[in-house]
Design a protein around this motif. Structure first.
Motif, short mmCIF file in Angstrom:
data_model
loop_
_atom_site.label_atom_id
_atom_site.label_comp_id
_atom_site.label_asym_id
_atom_site.label_seq_id
_atom_site.Cartn_x
_atom_site.Cartn_y
_atom_site.Cartn_z
N LYS A 161 15.69 -36.46 -0.16
CA LYS A 161 14.55 -36.45 0.74
C LYS A 161 13.81 -37.77 0.79
O LYS A 161 13.28 -38.15 1.83
CB LYS A 161 13.58 -35.36 0.30
N ASN A 162 13.73 -38.49 -0.31
CA ASN A 162 12.85 -39.66 -0.37
C ASN A 162 13.64 -40.96 -0.33
O ASN A 162 13.42 -41.87 -1.12
CB ASN A 162 11.97 -39.60 -1.62
N THR A 163 14.57 -41.04 0.63
CA THR A 163 15.34 -42.26 0.82
C THR A 163 15.26 -42.70 2.28
O THR A 163 16.24 -43.13 2.86
CB THR A 163 16.81 -42.06 0.39
N THR A 164 14.08 -42.58 2.85
CA THR A 164 13.91 -42.93 4.26
C THR A 164 14.10 -44.42 4.49
O THR A 164 14.43 -44.85 5.60
CB THR A 164 12.51 -42.52 4.75
N ALA A 165 13.86 -45.24 3.48
CA ALA A 165 14.04 -46.69 3.61
C ALA A 165 15.37 -47.15 3.04
O ALA A 165 15.87 -48.21 3.42
CB ALA A 165 12.91 -47.43 2.92
#
Length: 826
Positions: A161-165
């Motif tokens: 979830k927390n790999t948008t960058a």
């Protein structure tokens, strides 16, 4: 404090000595690949990555991924992520201390300058397939690292979830059934001492083990004239061990454990400059200091130097940044048919014990703003990766649970009243203004109890359909559930005008209490956040030839929503505005095209990437309106966009010559953010008429529109470059090379404030490093190095300080450093 790690360091010193004694007569067992792996080597077709959770050649992966190998880490001194960013122009790493650390890729990842327990990063960090939720772990030294993969752009399908960058995927060396060892010792100026050692070998026919140690120690680069200490030092220790059980060729079980600690005298941000705000004229920094000195003629205040690059400060409170991480993991890999079943079970803990001087001066304003934090996290991942003739796929599930508790304290000293209170408020019926009475704020204290329980679970799948030998389509999907429960409880204690010390309440009308509430107000709230989210992507790739790959990707990703656990604004009655306690998830739409090529008989590699990323509900920093609190809270900006072009080129035209150039143009802006915090030049004013930037006594706006302004922390232009030249030679009947190498980086101006300010832009700068040495084919490498050889003065960050006085604090980069490194393999 400096002796906390003495016993482990003595053990490491003994191991290094024993390793060196053993290695000298035994340097013949293993040929070194240092020449082939030297920085700039173009053998990218031989680099194997696991960017798609299976082993592939980096040039066959339709992802913008950069790889830094162990040899390049050793040669360039990139022994942590802060130094690694000099080799990777798309990575931005900022750390005023380990807890207040952010890693961004292409300008996205986390708001610059804010750590909030209830919010997560947008760059995933994985070490040996274990997810590290707290980015403070990334400030530690690498321990026995094989390679680092930097995956740019959203990686939400396979990495969560927390790999948008993007994601940073770090792999350490596996245990070996053949006996081997490595040792490295470095010494340099500023008392720099670094040692690394690892030993691996068989414990039986089916069991092998590896143990690795690393230690770094360096004096501080800033002279604290108040405490007579050198501050911003380094004091790191890391230990890692892995046992491999391999009962058959199809089954492998890895049991790993690690312990890492930093205990430096750190972290100081020092006087950088002064700018005018909209606070009343007599409340600006220079006028405050002049007035303070009139009141204290026997002990006037003067900053040690107004030139930050004199490297002097006078912070009068204790500095400490003890950062401890550790954990264990169990990874099982079972080859089943054409695929591999992998299970990764892990436990990690984090213990953060800081001490800060948060007024950034030698005055007693905020002698303590400390947030000791303890975290425990548990993760479980199960996945199956299949490779076939016409299609490949990865399917899996992931579970995560985290407990965090922060026990913060913020105190005020004898100079706080003068520095923070209005000079126009007087005690009713009395002749003495509150700002002239030290007792009003002296001893005011906030004790904060912050708790978070964070649970998430996901299922995911990624398919690669090989429509032809050249053309493939790869769709992926991930379904994620999040639940967060947070408590924020701040109890504030102060002394009333009657001399009674008691908890501050909003019921009191005592003038001292009213003034204290305006500086530090109590609050309590208990909130729960939960949400379902779906990430998906699709990539089309085409092999134009064996050495040319083109691809195009669309990804829909998200960063988890969360809770504001640094406090929220209060209404006039002291009621927390819980409507802003929750922060919505970021929603990301990402488009990317890329070209990966090799030519010149594969002696050269050139990769080109173009990207366009739009973020809705971007998690941005806003103000909380209190006089002295540095941290604001998070809210959702309507829209952010980052777009750009990246190019990576490396060549090895001859066995004696290699070079590389990596560049990035990134245009990262707020597209719509109309309720942003105002920069310091539009802050602090309480007048009746709005005014221009830095106009004293004006009426400051409550919010500012920063639409179309730069995102903080990202340069439009960033470049890394390097070259190495070697001369083959025979020394003591051993073939080797004398070599000289140069590595450099450049980044253009960037904003260092949530809303761009005329005072906090960091000017562009370049850093250059030189190394000269000798290595042979039997694993010996001796070289001298100079980093920041031109002794460039530069800021890593600039920050505003409490009270809107106009004082800007700076974090300055390392000066020129030099030393010698000796490493050996056996």
């Amino acid at each position: 404090m400096r002796n906390a790690n003495t016993a482990p360091r003595l053990a490491l010193s003994a191991l290094l000595a024993a390793t060196a004694i053993t290695a000298v007569p035994a340097l013949a067992a293993e040929a070194a690949d240092a020449a082939a792996d030297a920085p700039g080597a173009a053998a990218a077709n031989d680099i194997v990555v696991t960017a798609r959770r299976r082993q592939e050649s980096v040039q066959d992966v339709p992802i913008a991924v950069a790889v830094v190998g162990a040899a390049q880490i050793e040669q360039t001194g990139a022994y942590n992520l802060n130094r690694l960013q000099q080799l990777q122009p798309t990575v931005q790493f900022y750390s005023s201390n380990p807890r207040n650390t952010s890693i961004n890729i292409r300008g996205l990842g986390a708001p610059l300058g804010l750590t909030n327990d209830g919010i997560e990063q947008g760059v995933g960090v994985y070490i040996d397939q274990v997810y590290y939720n707290r980015v403070a772990a990334t400030t530690l030294d690498f321990v026995d690292v094989e390679q680092v993969e930097v995956l740019r752009g959203p990686q939400g399908t396979l990495y969560g979830k927390n790999t948008t960058a993007g994601a940073i995927n770090i792999t350490t060396r596996d245990p070996s059934f053949d006996y081997e060892g490595r040792a490295e010792v470095s010494i340099g100026n500023y008392g720099f001492k670094q040692g690394k050692a690892s030993v691996s070998g068989a414990l039986g026919d089916t069991v092998a083990a590896r143990i690795s140690l690393s230690t770094t120690d360096r004096n501080g680069t800033i002279d604290n004239v108040a405490t007579r200490q050198r501050v911003n030092s380094q004091d790191n220790l890391g230990i890692r061990g892995t046992i491999l059980w391999k009962p058959s060729e199809t089954f492998r079980l890895y049991l790993s454990g690690d312990y890492n600690v930093q205990d430096p005298i750190c972290c100081a941000q020092i006087y950088a400059r002064v700018g005018r705000t909209q606070r009343s004229a007599n409340r600006q920094y220079n006028e405050l200091v002049a007035a303070y000195n009139l009141l204290h003629p026997d002990a006037p205040y003067q900053v040690p130097s107004t030139d930050p690059f004199d490297r002097k400060t006078d912070l009068d409170a204790e500095l400490r940044a003890r950062n401890e991480h550790g954990g264990a993991s169990l990874r099982a890999e079972w080859d089943l048919g054409a695929g591999t079943l992998t299970s990764v079970t892990a436990y990690r803990y984090w213990d953060w014990q800081p001490a800060n001087d948060r007024d950034f001066t030698g005055l007693q304003v905020n002698p303590k703003v400390n947030n000791p934090t303890q975290q425990k996290q548990y993760t479980q991942e199960l996945r199956y990766a299949y490779e076939g003739n016409s299609f490949d796929f990865v399917i899996g599930a992931f579970g995560f649970h985290q407990n965090i508790r922060t026990s913060g304290i913020q105190t005020y000293g004898k100079d706080a009243s003068f520095w923070l209170l209005s000079r126009t408020v007087a005690v009713p019926g009395g002749p003495v203004p509150l700002y002239l009475n030290p007792a009003v704020l002296d001893g005011l204290a906030a004790n904060n109890d912050i708790r978070l329980k964070n649970t998430s679970a996901a299922v995911f799948g990624k398919l690669t359909w090989k429509i032809t030998d050249a053309f493939s389509i790869a769709p992926g999907i991930r379904v994620n559930y999040d639940k967060k429960h947070g408590i924020y409880d701040s109890v504030v204690t102060g002394t009333s005008s009657t001399g009674v010390t008691a908890p501050i309440t909003f019921a009191s009308t005592d003038p001292w209490t009213v003034a204290q509430r305006g500086v530090q107000a109590p609050q309590f709230f208990d909130e729960t956040f939960s949400d379902w989210n779906v990430s998906y992507d699709i990539t089309a790739s085409y092999k134009f030839s064996p050495d040319v790959l083109g691809y195009a990707t669309y990804a829909r990703s998200f960063k988890s929503g969360g809770l504001n656990l640094n406090g929220v604004p209060l209404d006039a009655k002291g009621v927390p505005q819980v409507q802003v306690a929750q922060v919505d998830p970021e929603k990301v739409d990402h488009f990317e095209v890329g070209l990966k090529t090799q030519f010149w008989d594969r002696k050269a590699t050139f990769n080109l990437t173009g990207f366009w990323t739009e973020v809705r509900d971007y998690q941005a920093l806003v103000n909380n309106g209190q006089t002295s609190v540095l941290r604001g809270y998070l809210a959702n900006a309507d829209k952010v966009r980052t777009r750009g072009v990246e190019a990576d080129f490396s060549a090895r035209p001859h066995e004696q010559v290699s070079f590389y150039v990596n560049g990035a143009y990134t245009d990262a802006t707020y597209r719509k953010f109309e309720n942003a915090p105002c920069p310091p030049e539009f802050s602090g004013g309480t007048g009746t008429v709005p005014g221009g930037p830095g106009q004293a006594g004006a009426l400051s706006p409550a919010v500012c529109d920063v639409s179309d302004q730069w995102l903080p922390g990202i340069s439009k232009w960033a470049v890394s470059y390097g070259a190495e030249f070697n001369v083959p030679t025979s020394l003591l009947s051993t073939q080797g090379q004398f070599y000289i190498g140069w590595d450099g980086s450049y980044r253009s101006k960037f904003s260092s404030n949530a809303s761009r300010s005329i005072y906090t832009d960091v000017n562009g700068y370049s850093l250059n490093n030189l190394r000269i040495g000798y290595r042979n084919d039997e694993g010996l490498n001796v070289f001298g190095w100079v980093r920041n050889i031109l002794d460039k003065n530069y800021f890593e960050q600039l920050a505003t300080t409490p009270g809107n006085t106009g004082l800007i604090a700076g974090q300055i980069g390392d000066p020129r450093t030099y030393g010698v490194t000796i490493s050996a393999k056996f």
